[in-house]
Design a protein around this motif. Sequence first.
Motif, PDB file in Angstrom:
ATOM      1  N   ASN A 178       0.855  -1.194   0.000  1.00  0.00           N
ATOM      2  CA  ASN A 178       0.000   0.000   0.000  1.00  0.00           C
ATOM      3  C   ASN A 178       0.885   1.236   0.000  1.00  0.00           C
ATOM      4  OD1 ASN A 178      -1.835   2.064   0.429  1.00  0.00           O
ATOM      5  ND2 ASN A 178      -3.094   0.857   1.845  1.00  0.00           N
ATOM      6  N   ARG A 209      -8.142  -4.342  -5.310  1.00  0.00           N
ATOM      7  CA  ARG A 209      -9.459  -3.734  -5.129  1.00  0.00           C
ATOM      8  C   ARG A 209     -10.528  -4.768  -5.491  1.00  0.00           C
ATOM      9  NH1 ARG A 209      -8.889  -0.232  -8.706  1.00  0.00           N
ATOM     10  NH2 ARG A 209     -10.145  -1.188 -10.340  1.00  0.00           N
ATOM     11  N   ASP A 210     -11.409  -5.053  -4.547  1.00  0.00           N
ATOM     12  CA  ASP A 210     -12.518  -5.996  -4.767  1.00  0.00           C
ATOM     13  C   ASP A 210     -12.035  -7.382  -5.168  1.00  0.00           C
ATOM     14  OD1 ASP A 210     -14.363  -3.942  -4.244  1.00  0.00           O
ATOM     15  OD2 ASP A 210     -14.305  -3.269  -6.319  1.00  0.00           O
ATOM     16  N   GLY A 219     -11.968  -8.700  -9.044  1.00  0.00           N
ATOM     17  CA  GLY A 219     -11.569  -7.300  -8.907  1.00  0.00           C
ATOM     18  C   GLY A 219     -10.565  -6.882  -9.967  1.00  0.00           C
TER      19      GLY A 219
END
Length: 236
Positions: A178, A209-210, A219
Motif C-alpha cells: 500500500n 481492489r474488490d 476485482g
Amino acid sequence: MTKGFFVVGTDTGVGKTVVTAGLVGALRAKGVNAVPFKPVQSGAVKGRYGLIPLDVEFYKKVCDLPPDEYNTYALEAPLAPSLAAEISRVTIERDIILKNYAALAGKYELIVVEGAGGLYVPLSGTSFLLPDLIKALNLPLIIVARANLGTINHTVLTVKCAQELGLVIKGIIYNGYNADSATLAEKTNPKIIEQITGVPTLGVIPKGRDIVVDAGKAGNCLELIENHVNFSLLLN
C-alpha cells in the motif's frame, strides 16, 4: 518442452492464488498458451456435484481458460493437505499429480503451479512434502511474500531453505503493498532481501481492489499483475 513455474508463499494467505491467476491471465493476454494447476486444494467447498476447489474457480474468473482439469485433489477441511486428506480418507499420490501435470504439459506452452501454504507443507504424512513435488516437477520457484515488517526474516528463511534443498528460484513477488501508507520498512524490504539473497524482485503488487478469492471476486487482479510484474525478467 513445456515451461513452468511453481508458486510458493512465505506463509498461508500471502496471495499465491492472486499471483497465480494474474500471471496466467497476463501471459494468455500476451499470446502465451499458459494455464494454472493446483495439485492440492484444502478448504474446498461442497457443491452440487462434489467439492469445488475455490482457487481454481478464481483462476477461471481472472483468466480466459478452456475447460480442463486444473486440480487433482480437492479436500474439504481447511488444514494442511496431509491432515485434510487423512480426515477425508484420501491418499495424496505423487504419481497421480505428475500424471495430471503431464496431461496439461501435452497441451499447453506454460504451466503455473500453485502450492499449498508455505514451502514446507506435508502432502502425505511426513514422507511426501511440497519440496518433493517441486523437485519431481523440476520447476523454478516464484516466491510470494508480504512487503510489511517481518517479511525479511520470513522471506530470507524461505529462500535459504529452498536453496539448501537444491531448488531454483526465479524471483520474489511482494503482494499487498500500500503505497499510501507504506512504512520505511515496507519501502526498503524488497531491496534489502535482494541484497541478502541475490534473488531478484519480480514485482511489488499494490493492494488489490474488490479481490476476494473465496467469493470468486476477481476485482483488479489481472490489471495489478500486468502492470507490476517484470515479465521480461520472468520469462528470460
